[in-house]
Write a protein that holds these residues in place. Structure first.
Motif, short mmCIF file in Angstrom:
data_model
loop_
_atom_site.label_atom_id
_atom_site.label_comp_id
_atom_site.label_asym_id
_atom_site.label_seq_id
_atom_site.Cartn_x
_atom_site.Cartn_y
_atom_site.Cartn_z
N GLU A 147 47.16 52.19 38.57
CA GLU A 147 46.65 51.36 39.65
C GLU A 147 47.11 49.91 39.53
O GLU A 147 47.40 49.25 40.53
CB GLU A 147 45.12 51.40 39.65
CG GLU A 147 44.57 52.79 39.95
CD GLU A 147 43.06 52.79 39.93
OE1 GLU A 147 42.49 51.75 39.54
OE2 GLU A 147 42.46 53.80 40.32
N GLY A 148 47.20 49.34 38.34
CA GLY A 148 47.61 47.96 38.16
C GLY A 148 46.43 47.02 38.16
O GLY A 148 45.33 47.34 38.61
N VAL A 149 46.69 45.79 37.68
CA VAL A 149 45.62 44.81 37.55
C VAL A 149 45.20 44.28 38.93
O VAL A 149 44.02 44.04 39.19
CB VAL A 149 46.09 43.65 36.64
CG1 VAL A 149 45.02 42.57 36.53
CG2 VAL A 149 46.47 44.19 35.27
N GLU A 150 46.18 44.08 39.83
CA GLU A 150 45.84 43.54 41.13
C GLU A 150 44.92 44.47 41.91
O GLU A 150 43.94 44.03 42.52
CB GLU A 150 47.12 43.28 41.93
CG GLU A 150 48.02 42.22 41.30
CD GLU A 150 49.27 41.99 42.14
OE1 GLU A 150 49.40 42.69 43.17
OE2 GLU A 150 50.08 41.12 41.78
N LYS A 151 45.25 45.73 41.91
CA LYS A 151 44.39 46.68 42.62
C LYS A 151 43.01 46.76 41.98
O LYS A 151 42.00 46.89 42.67
CB LYS A 151 45.06 48.06 42.62
CG LYS A 151 44.31 49.08 43.45
CD LYS A 151 45.06 50.41 43.51
CE LYS A 151 44.29 51.42 44.36
NZ LYS A 151 45.01 52.71 44.43
N ARG A 152 43.00 46.63 40.67
CA ARG A 152 41.69 46.66 40.00
C ARG A 152 40.87 45.44 40.36
O ARG A 152 39.66 45.53 40.61
CB ARG A 152 41.91 46.71 38.48
CG ARG A 152 40.62 46.82 37.66
CD ARG A 152 40.86 46.46 36.23
NE ARG A 152 41.29 45.05 36.13
CZ ARG A 152 41.68 44.48 34.99
NH1 ARG A 152 41.77 45.20 33.88
NH2 ARG A 152 42.04 43.20 34.98
N ASN A 153 41.53 44.27 40.42
CA ASN A 153 40.79 43.06 40.77
C ASN A 153 40.32 43.09 42.22
O ASN A 153 39.26 42.54 42.55
CB ASN A 153 41.66 41.84 40.54
CG ASN A 153 41.96 41.63 39.06
OD1 ASN A 153 41.24 42.16 38.20
ND2 ASN A 153 43.01 40.87 38.76
N MET A 154 41.09 43.70 43.11
CA MET A 154 40.67 43.79 44.50
C MET A 154 39.43 44.67 44.66
O MET A 154 38.61 44.43 45.55
CB MET A 154 41.81 44.36 45.35
CG MET A 154 43.02 43.42 45.47
SD MET A 154 44.38 44.17 46.41
CE MET A 154 43.55 44.44 47.99
N GLN A 155 39.30 45.65 43.82
CA GLN A 155 38.15 46.55 43.91
C GLN A 155 36.95 46.05 43.11
O GLN A 155 35.89 46.68 43.15
CB GLN A 155 38.55 47.96 43.43
CG GLN A 155 39.60 48.63 44.29
CD GLN A 155 40.00 49.99 43.75
OE1 GLN A 155 39.54 50.40 42.68
NE2 GLN A 155 40.84 50.69 44.51
N THR A 156 37.12 44.93 42.38
CA THR A 156 36.03 44.40 41.56
C THR A 156 35.34 43.28 42.31
O THR A 156 36.00 42.42 42.91
CB THR A 156 36.57 43.89 40.22
OG1 THR A 156 37.31 44.93 39.58
CG2 THR A 156 35.43 43.44 39.31
N PRO A 157 34.01 43.18 42.30
CA PRO A 157 33.30 42.08 42.99
C PRO A 157 33.71 40.74 42.40
O PRO A 157 34.03 40.60 41.22
CB PRO A 157 31.82 42.40 42.74
CG PRO A 157 31.79 43.88 42.47
CD PRO A 157 33.08 44.19 41.78
N ASP A 158 33.67 39.68 43.27
CA ASP A 158 34.09 38.34 42.85
C ASP A 158 33.20 37.80 41.75
O ASP A 158 33.68 37.15 40.81
CB ASP A 158 34.08 37.40 44.06
CG ASP A 158 35.12 37.80 45.09
OD1 ASP A 158 36.06 38.53 44.70
OD2 ASP A 158 34.99 37.40 46.26
N ILE A 159 31.91 38.00 41.85
CA ILE A 159 31.00 37.47 40.84
C ILE A 159 31.29 38.06 39.46
O ILE A 159 31.21 37.39 38.44
CB ILE A 159 29.53 37.72 41.26
CG1 ILE A 159 28.57 37.05 40.28
CG2 ILE A 159 29.27 39.22 41.36
CD1 ILE A 159 28.70 35.54 40.24
N GLN A 160 31.68 39.31 39.44
CA GLN A 160 32.02 39.95 38.16
C GLN A 160 33.33 39.39 37.62
O GLN A 160 33.47 39.18 36.41
CB GLN A 160 32.12 41.46 38.35
CG GLN A 160 32.31 42.23 37.05
CD GLN A 160 32.28 43.74 37.26
OE1 GLN A 160 32.00 44.19 38.38
NE2 GLN A 160 32.58 44.48 36.22
N LEU A 161 34.30 39.10 38.51
CA LEU A 161 35.56 38.51 38.06
C LEU A 161 35.34 37.11 37.50
O LEU A 161 35.94 36.72 36.49
CB LEU A 161 36.56 38.47 39.21
CG LEU A 161 37.10 39.83 39.70
CD1 LEU A 161 38.00 39.62 40.91
CD2 LEU A 161 37.88 40.51 38.58
N VAL A 162 34.49 36.30 38.19
CA VAL A 162 34.20 34.96 37.71
C VAL A 162 33.54 35.01 36.35
O VAL A 162 33.87 34.26 35.43
CB VAL A 162 33.34 34.20 38.74
CG1 VAL A 162 32.87 32.86 38.16
CG2 VAL A 162 34.13 33.98 40.02
#
Length: 446
Positions: A329-344
């Motif tokens: 899937e790659g990191v970009e696709k994973r980040n797109m599917q992850t909520p923003d608050i969790q990424l922050v």
């Protein structure tokens, strides 16, 4: 060696060599009846006389007449005894007993039993044959047969003639037959019973079958009443009026008594196929294979055996490689599917971890604000940090009292009365080897 030995020693040595040889004696004939219990006692005293005298000088300490003797019995030409004949001997210091009940099938056939006695101390052996000639009887078999289970007896105790005679006498008083014979005796262990614990003089138990020519008495049939059958199902002793005639010597389990009238028993015949003549049918002459065999090419078999599994493994390898390398899937696709608050939250944790790692690698960074000097407004003194630059922070106490501070600088201080200024001191602060002077003019309110 014999020339150097005395005459007495030679005699002892020669006698010892002779005694290890087994001795064989004449046959002994017995004539039991079919359907009647046969008992033959192998007496130790009889076989002691069969052993040659042992030299007194060679006897060990102890009584030589109490040597341990064991017996081995087998049908001549066979390793074991006939199926109807049993043997028992409790200890090497007790007599052995052969017992059993021959049937009508053995009538007229002489059964030769080889009996070998072993002296377990001197290793001497004595052997003789017992010829059993089974005779037919007119009253065999007796039509009415009853089997009793005696709980307080072992089989060798019951085989004693006086004990068996007492039991048959008690049965005769209850049954009142004209002819009464003991048919068979079986140990409870041969019927699936358990070996009793060696406490309270417990016995193995024994089954005794007797036969008579008259129907069963009313006393023996009391166990078939519904009341007694119910008590037996509840594991309670049934009420038998004639039990007191046995209780003095024999403890009978009346729930296990068996009453059989062979006149009412339906015979079961087992039909067996005709064994035939024992000659195989004719299939013609045997035609063996030719001596000149054709060469066979195994290359195709080799390909099927090796190439096919290799091809399957290669296909599976490509499928697995495509799945793991081309379907990621790659990191970009994973980040797109992850909520923003969790990424922050994850990014802040990563930054903090990197900062801590960089601080641990570079020790030349500035001290935190909590370790900088603190100004004392009362005395006008600048309090130094808790620890110097080269102090090991991992072992630093939470609170520390410092005396005789170094690198102190004297500064003027205003007196409340009198002179305008007084000299006070403050500590010179060095951060990462760089001295810093703190102004105290505002603190002194000059």
């Amino acid at each position: 060696m014999l020339c150097t030995m005395s005459a007495a020693a030679v005699a002892v040595w020669f006698g010892t060599v002779v005694t290890i040889l087994s001795r064989s004696h004449a046959d002994r004939n017995v004539y039991p009846s079919a359907g009647v219990l046969f008992v033959h006692v192998l007496e130790r005293e009889y076989f002691k006389g069969e052993f040659p005298p042992y030299p007194k000088s060679a006897l060990p300490t102890g009584d030589a007449s109490n040597d341990p003797i064991t017996f081995n019995t087998n049908l001549m030409g066979y390793p074991d005894r006939p199926g109807w004949l049993r043997y028992i001997q409790r200890t090497p210091h007790s007599d052995g007993v052969l017992y059993g009940s021959p049937t009508a099938d053995h009538v007229g056939k002489a059964t030769v039993i080889e009996i070998t006695a072993y002296n377990r101390r001197t290793f001497e052996t004595a052997r003789h044959n017992l010829v059993i000639n089974i005779m037919a009887t007119e009253e065999f078999p007796l039509p009415y047969q009853a089997e009793f289970y005696i709980k307080n007896m072992n089989v060798e105790e019951m085989l004693a003639s006086e004990v068996l005679g007492d039991f048959l006498g008690a049965v005769k008083n209850v049954w009142q037959p004209e002819r009464l014979n003991a048919i068979n005796i079986t140990s409870a262990l041969d019927r699936g019973g358990r070996v009793p614990l060696p406490i309270n003089n417990l016995k193995e138990g024994v089954y005794v079958m007797v036969g008579a020519d008259v129907p069963f008495s009313s006393c023996l049939r009391e166990v078939e009443s519904p009341h007694n059958q119910l008590r037996c199902s509840q594991e309670m002793e049934p009420v038998i009026s004639c039990d007191k005639k046995f209780r003095a010597q024999f403890h009978i389990d009346w729930c296990k008594i068996s009453l059989v009238d062979i006149n009412k028993v339906v015979p079961v015949y087992i039909t067996r196929p005709d064994p035939g003549t024992g000659i195989l049918p004719e299939y013609g002459e045997y035609n063996p294979p030719s001596e000149s065999l054709k060469a066979r090419d195994y290359f195709s078999d080799f390909l099927v055996t090796l190439a096919v599994p290799s091809a399957v493994a290669l296909v599976l390898f490509f499928i697995l490689g495509y799945t793991m390398c081309c379907r990621r899937e790659g990191v970009e696709k994973r980040n797109m599917q992850t909520p923003d608050i969790q990424l922050v939250h994850h990014s802040s944790i990563q930054k903090s971890s990197k900062e801590l790692r960089s601080m641990s690698k570079n020790r030349e960074i500035s001290w935190p604000l909590s370790t900088l000097p603190v100004f004392n407004p009362v005395s006008g003194e600048v309090v130094p940090p808790i620890h110097p630059d080269n102090y090991e922070t991992t072992s630093m106490p939470l609170m520390q009292t410092q005396t005789n501070l170094q690198n102190q600088i004297t500064i003027p201080q205003q007196r409340p009365t009198g002179d305008n200024y007084v000299m006070s001191t403050f500590r010179r602060l060095e951060v990462n080897g760089i001295p810093e002077e703190r102004k105290v003019a505002e603190a002194l309110n000059l």
